[in-house]
Write an enzyme that holds these catalytic residues in place. Structure first.
Site, PDB file in Angstrom:
ATOM      1  N   THR A 140       0.852  -1.195   0.000  1.00 19.15           N
ATOM      2  CA  THR A 140       0.000   0.000   0.000  1.00 19.15           C
ATOM      3  C   THR A 140       0.877   1.231   0.000  1.00 19.15           C
ATOM      4  OG1 THR A 140      -1.864  -0.978   1.136  1.00 19.15           O
ATOM      5  CG2 THR A 140      -1.562   1.383   1.452  1.00 19.15           C
ATOM      6  N   ARG A 153     -15.307  -5.495   2.040  1.00 24.95           N
ATOM      7  CA  ARG A 153     -14.448  -5.029   3.140  1.00 24.95           C
ATOM      8  C   ARG A 153     -13.678  -3.771   2.719  1.00 24.95           C
ATOM      9  NH1 ARG A 153      -8.761  -3.867   3.885  1.00 24.95           N
ATOM     10  NH2 ARG A 153      -8.267  -4.167   6.077  1.00 24.95           N
ATOM     11  N   ASP A 204      -8.388   0.906   6.255  1.00 28.37           N
ATOM     12  CA  ASP A 204      -8.113   2.268   6.723  1.00 28.37           C
ATOM     13  C   ASP A 204      -7.738   3.234   5.601  1.00 28.37           C
ATOM     14  OD1 ASP A 204      -5.763   0.696   6.313  1.00 28.37           O
ATOM     15  OD2 ASP A 204      -4.592   2.265   7.277  1.00 28.37           O
ATOM     16  N   THR A 247       0.262   2.017   6.745  1.00 24.96           N
ATOM     17  CA  THR A 247       0.186   0.782   5.970  1.00 24.96           C
ATOM     18  C   THR A 247       0.059  -0.372   6.961  1.00 24.96           C
ATOM     19  OG1 THR A 247       1.345  -0.601   4.339  1.00 24.96           O
ATOM     20  CG2 THR A 247       2.727   0.613   5.874  1.00 24.96           C
ATOM     21  N   GLY A 248      -0.490  -1.487   6.498  1.00 18.91           N
ATOM     22  CA  GLY A 248      -0.650  -2.639   7.386  1.00 18.91           C
ATOM     23  C   GLY A 248      -2.114  -3.009   7.559  1.00 18.91           C
TER      24      GLY A 248
HETATM   25  C1  SD4 Z   1      -5.803  -2.171   4.321  1.00 17.59           C
HETATM   26  N1  SD4 Z   1      -4.021  -0.789   5.101  1.00 17.59           N
HETATM   27  O1  SD4 Z   1      -6.627  -2.307   3.427  1.00 17.59           O
HETATM   28  C2  SD4 Z   1      -4.461  -1.580   3.979  1.00 17.59           C
HETATM   29  C3  SD4 Z   1      -3.521  -2.660   3.582  1.00 17.59           C
HETATM   30  C4  SD4 Z   1      -2.100  -2.246   3.521  1.00 17.59           C
HETATM   31  O2  SD4 Z   1       0.061  -2.558   2.848  1.00 17.59           O
HETATM   32  O3  SD4 Z   1      -1.678  -1.243   4.012  1.00 17.59           O
HETATM   33  N2  SD4 Z   1      -1.234  -2.974   2.891  1.00 17.59           N
HETATM   34  O4  SD4 Z   1      -6.016  -2.552   5.467  1.00 17.59           O
END
Ligand code: SD4
Length: 330
Positions: A191, A219, A222, A242-243
């Site tokens: 991301t 779904r 964030d 990210t995450g």
């Molecule tokens: C999410 N934050 O959809 C994003 C995924 C992400 O690196 O950051 N991937 O939850």
């Protein structure tokens, strides 16, 4: 469209008149302004983004260097990743949800606190640009699903199949067991959240993703949520994440980090506190990754994450650097 423009103009007209940085600063009570010491050496223009996206940060830097706005820089920067079919967590080539549909989330925010977002958008390569259109051409902040897609076509975006053969084959393989198991720093690793400060000292940010691979249909994480995946306050700075998005939403992470900077924390200290809030809610169950990056008005940057392995790029007159982030777990 005429009605939209009318609504937009009439609802934000007065706000826009008051929103030039100087007027806004003058109108802002003392306690709401950044407490960054004036002695910090200013480092701007500058761009910062999650992960090692050198092409994206390079593009954003080229916009800033030519005198372009922070808003154009972040949009054009993250677009590089959106159209890269090899990046399987953003835009074209993104991994699908568990039904095989690629659904994209993105948001953008400018120096005046204007923002736009698209959620669960299909068939459009550049959700960040649709988010910008939501911000600039509608009275709304978020458009989701079919409505967002319809709006994109009205704005001239073209329909593109986003599921590449590679992502399709991986999804078919996943379907054999259908185990939902995000892999730290691998599955979730692309991301892009980007923050920039232009020559005028104005800050903007953008964030774009295809979200968690094989997520439930519908779904949303964030990344398109203003305050969670991204927040910018031109008086203070910006932050992005990210995450695992659910964890970032639960603490409204990016807004929290900007507010901590407003209270005097450095970007680094603010990111660390942002991660600590998430840890506090999860006890020992830290089997996921979160990475935050932040920038303050002077161009100071910071980054922090839970698991080792996260990096972020900075590009300024000082050079183009991939910075390893400090992490809570070693
Ligand atoms: C999410 N934050 O959809 C994003 C995924 C992400 O690196 O950051 N991937 O939850």
């Amino acid at each position: 469209m005429k009605r939209r423009n009318f609504l937009k103009n009439s609802t934000i007209g007065t706000a826009a008149m008051l929103s030039t940085p100087m007027l806004a600063a003058a109108a802002m009570p003392e306690g709401m302004k950044s407490k960054v010491p004036p002695t910090v050496k200013s480092r701007r223009p500058i761009v910062i983004c999650t992960w090692d996206f050198h092409n994206a940060s390079e593009k954003a830097w080229s916009v800033l260097k030519e005198g372009g706005s922070a808003l154009d820089a972040v949009e054009q920067g993250v677009m590089v990743e959106e159209s890269d079919a090899d990046n399987q967590t953003v835009g074209l080539g993104g991994r699908p949800d568990r039904d095989g549909n690629v659904t994209l989330d993105a948001c953008i925010m400018d120096r005046d606190g204007n923002c736009g977002a698209v959620l669960c958008l299909q068939n459009i390569v550049h959700p960040i640009s649709v988010a910008r259109k939501v911000m600039e051409a509608t009275p709304h902040v978020m458009l989701a699903g079919k409505g967002a897609e319809q709006f994109a076509y009205e704005m001239g975006f073209k329909k593109t199949i986003l599921l590449t053969e590679k992502s399709k084959q991986e999804w078919l393989e996943w379907k054999k067991t259908s185990l939902y198991k995000p892999i730290i720093n691998i599955e979730n690793h692309d991301t892009i959240g980007m923050l920039a400060i232009d020559r005028n000292g104005d800050i903007a940010g953008g964030c774009t993703t295809s979200g968690m691979a094989y997520k439930m249909a519908g779904r949303v994480g964030d990344s398109p949520i203003i305050g969670a995946g991204l927040f910018v306050d031109n008086e203070v700075g910006g932050a992005t994440a990210t995450g695992v998005g659910e964890e970032v939403v639960r603490t409204v992470g990016s807004f929290l980090i900007v507010e901590l900077m407003r209270q005097g924390k450095s970007p680094q200290e603010a990111c660390e506190e942002g991660v600590r809030r998430i840890i506090a809610k999860n006890g020992d169950k830290l089997d996921f990754q979160i990475g935050f990056i932040a920038i303050n008005k002077e161009g100071e940057t910071g980054g922090y994450c839970i698991q080792p392995g996260f990096t972020y790029r900075t590009y300024s007159e000082e050079g183009h650097v991939n910075n390893p982030s400090a992490s809570h777990l070693k």
